[in-house]
Write an enzyme that holds these catalytic residues in place. Structure first.
Site, PDB file in Angstrom:
ATOM      1  N   TYR A   1       0.672  -1.160  -0.208  1.00  0.00           N
ATOM      2  CA  TYR A   1       0.460   0.282  -0.362  1.00  0.00           C
ATOM      3  C   TYR A   1       1.192   1.240   0.334  1.00  0.00           C
ATOM      4  CZ  TYR A   1      -3.848   3.226   2.408  1.00  0.00           C
ATOM      5  OH  TYR A   1      -4.802   4.086   2.038  1.00  0.00           O
TER       6      TYR A   1
ATOM      7  N   LYS B   1       1.388   4.400  -2.541  1.00  0.00           N
ATOM      8  CA  LYS B   1       0.508   5.779  -1.722  1.00  0.00           C
ATOM      9  C   LYS B   1       1.784   6.475  -3.027  1.00  0.00           C
ATOM     10  CE  LYS B   1      -3.482   5.291  -1.072  1.00  0.00           C
ATOM     11  NZ  LYS B   1      -4.789   5.954  -2.109  1.00  0.00           N
TER      12      LYS B   1
HETATM   13  P1  NAI Z   1     -13.236   2.417   1.245  1.00  0.00           P
HETATM   14  O1  NAI Z   1     -12.827   0.903   1.775  1.00  0.00           O
HETATM   15  O2  NAI Z   1     -14.067   2.563   2.827  1.00  0.00           O
HETATM   16  O3  NAI Z   1     -13.543   2.997   1.323  1.00  0.00           O
HETATM   17  C1  NAI Z   1     -12.496   3.063  -0.651  1.00  0.00           C
HETATM   18  C2  NAI Z   1     -13.709   2.813  -1.740  1.00  0.00           C
HETATM   19  O4  NAI Z   1     -13.061   2.169  -3.145  1.00  0.00           O
HETATM   20  C3  NAI Z   1     -14.897   1.318  -1.789  1.00  0.00           C
HETATM   21  O5  NAI Z   1     -16.350   2.259  -1.688  1.00  0.00           O
HETATM   22  C4  NAI Z   1     -14.971   0.502  -2.763  1.00  0.00           C
HETATM   23  O6  NAI Z   1     -15.738  -0.457  -2.894  1.00  0.00           O
HETATM   24  C5  NAI Z   1     -13.661   1.365  -3.641  1.00  0.00           C
HETATM   25  N1  NAI Z   1     -13.011   0.188  -4.531  1.00  0.00           N
HETATM   26  C6  NAI Z   1     -12.254  -0.630  -3.885  1.00  0.00           C
HETATM   27  N2  NAI Z   1     -11.828  -1.105  -4.960  1.00  0.00           N
HETATM   28  C7  NAI Z   1     -12.205  -0.636  -6.410  1.00  0.00           C
HETATM   29  C8  NAI Z   1     -11.764  -0.450  -7.407  1.00  0.00           C
HETATM   30  N3  NAI Z   1     -11.134  -1.439  -8.750  1.00  0.00           N
HETATM   31  N4  NAI Z   1     -12.491   0.241  -8.575  1.00  0.00           N
HETATM   32  C9  NAI Z   1     -13.464   1.245  -7.720  1.00  0.00           C
HETATM   33  N5  NAI Z   1     -13.743   0.910  -6.845  1.00  0.00           N
HETATM   34  C10 NAI Z   1     -13.422   0.733  -5.272  1.00  0.00           C
HETATM   35  O7  NAI Z   1     -12.321   3.725   2.573  1.00  0.00           O
HETATM   36  P2  NAI Z   1     -11.657   4.516   2.126  1.00  0.00           P
HETATM   37  O8  NAI Z   1     -10.945   4.697   4.063  1.00  0.00           O
HETATM   38  O9  NAI Z   1     -12.709   5.804   1.760  1.00  0.00           O
HETATM   39  O10 NAI Z   1     -10.430   4.735   1.372  1.00  0.00           O
HETATM   40  C11 NAI Z   1     -10.529   6.008   0.205  1.00  0.00           C
HETATM   41  C12 NAI Z   1      -9.170   6.357   0.493  1.00  0.00           C
HETATM   42  O11 NAI Z   1      -8.241   7.307   0.791  1.00  0.00           O
HETATM   43  C13 NAI Z   1      -9.016   5.089  -0.468  1.00  0.00           C
HETATM   44  O12 NAI Z   1      -7.574   5.311  -1.798  1.00  0.00           O
HETATM   45  C14 NAI Z   1      -7.282   4.818   0.710  1.00  0.00           C
HETATM   46  O13 NAI Z   1      -7.010   4.033   0.730  1.00  0.00           O
HETATM   47  C15 NAI Z   1      -7.481   6.240   1.150  1.00  0.00           C
HETATM   48  N6  NAI Z   1      -6.500   6.363   2.611  1.00  0.00           N
HETATM   49  C16 NAI Z   1      -7.861   6.667   4.260  1.00  0.00           C
HETATM   50  C17 NAI Z   1      -7.437   6.630   4.921  1.00  0.00           C
HETATM   51  C18 NAI Z   1      -8.482   6.234   5.985  1.00  0.00           C
HETATM   52  O14 NAI Z   1      -8.150   6.730   7.410  1.00  0.00           O
HETATM   53  N7  NAI Z   1      -9.712   6.082   5.391  1.00  0.00           N
HETATM   54  C19 NAI Z   1      -6.218   6.855   5.202  1.00  0.00           C
HETATM   55  C20 NAI Z   1      -5.126   7.487   3.905  1.00  0.00           C
HETATM   56  C21 NAI Z   1      -5.681   6.464   2.816  1.00  0.00           C
END
Ligand code: NAI
Length: 301
Positions: free
Chosen positions: A166, A170
């Protein structure tokens, strides 16, 4: 100053079926944007999926009087990404904003990690950012307007145990941004990164509930929406969580010129304190600036 609005603008938000992406999509719609809500709808490790999650967010946007369409493609699927862009163009005729947010996790210490889990996470985050960007790039160039927000993480910027896959993806996204911010400038395409911290299914169980309560995804969204606006900078890495905002930068120390003749391994060792001295360190906006420093030092030496 006037409020930031997106009237007449079209935004694509990937991974917007839940978590952070959903909040970004809702806020853009509240401020007048027409939104393509993309989400594969799979589990956190990237398995399974359907368009129900994206459709539910579209229904929410419509219920508040906004315009939105759902797309259930994977951001890694060429045909799916092309369809997502076609849906936006056929419906509204332009694409102003791309928020590349979709992502998955396959955490394991490096010694236990399978290469397949490394490749999958690299593919979803890095290529899942590159492919949608590529698909909107010529549209944005022709419009002479574009705002792209990519999603990085403290795991990439600084490291996090169990997240080598990851973290690599990133920080790869930042490398991608660093170059396309230069290439997009003459066509008014600005690209910035968000490094969020938020309570979503990705962070569930990692922190105590009282802390998670302070980390609502909607506390990150104002930063993302600013980076997607007319007034956005370019090439910034905005860190955001719990209502706090800061910039992350890569700095290089001023360093030392050791001369051309008689350079040795020992000289590098003996000058380590000077090489690492933070006095006068700088954040460069392109690679050439670093080369310029080397030649300046050569001249001065
Ligand atoms: P989440 O798991 O709630 O949201 C991610 C969304 O992306 C999900 O709804 C999932 O269905 C969708 N997804 C996954 N693979 C996919 C694909 N191949 N095509 C289309 N959609 C896809 O997680 P969150 O926390 O909202 O993450 C959002 C972004 O923020 C991600 O890039 C994550 O790495 C990043 N992030 C989040 C952090 C946190 O504290 N929550 C920290 C650092 C980064």
């Amino acid at each position: 100053m006037a409020d930031i609005r997106f009237d007449g603008k079209v935004a694509i938000v990937t991974g917007a079926g839940g978590g952070l992406g959903k909040q970004h999509a809702l806020e853009l719609a509240r401020r007048g944007a027409k939104v393509v809500v993309n989400d594969l709808g799979g589990s956190m490790d990237g398995t399974g999926g359907n368009s129900a999650a994206a459709e539910a967010v579209v229904a929410e946007i419509k219920a508040m009087g906004g315009e939105a369409i759902a797309n259930g493609s994977s951001v890694t699927d060429d045909a799916g990404v092309a369809l997502m862009v076609k849906q936006a163009m056929d419906t509204w005729g332009r694409i102003d904003v791309l928020i590349a947010n979709a992502g998955i996790l396959r955490d394991k210490s490096f010694s236990k990690m399978e290469i397949a889990d490394f490749e999958l996470v690299m593919n979803v985050h890095l290529m899942g950012t590159v492919k949608p960007t590529k698909a909107v790039w010529e549209i944005m160039r022709a419009q002479n307007y574009g705002r792209i927000v990519v999603t990085t993480s403290s795991s990439g910027l600084y490291g996090n145990f169990g997240q080598s896959n990851y973290g690599a993806a990133k920080l790869g996204i930042i490398g991608f941004m660093n170059t396309i911010k230069l290439e997009g400038q003459k066509n008014n395409i600005h690209i910035n990164a968000i490094s969020p911290v938020a309570a979503t299914r990705m962070t569930e169980g990692l922190m105590p509930p009282a802390m998670l309560e302070k980390l609502k995804p909607e506390y990150v969204t104002p930063g993302v929406v600013y980076l997607a606006s007319d007034e956005a900078p370019t090439g910034a890495i905005l860190t955001a969580g719990a209502g706090a905002f800061a910039l992350s930068r890569i700095y290089e120390t001023e360093g030392v010129y050791l001369g051309e003749g008689g350079l040795s391994v020992e000289e590098v060792r003996d000058n380590w304190a000077k090489i690492s001295d933070p006095t006068g360190q700088q954040a460069y906006v392109n690679g050439g600036e670093q080369g310029g420093k080397f030649f300046r030092k050569l001249g001065a030496g």
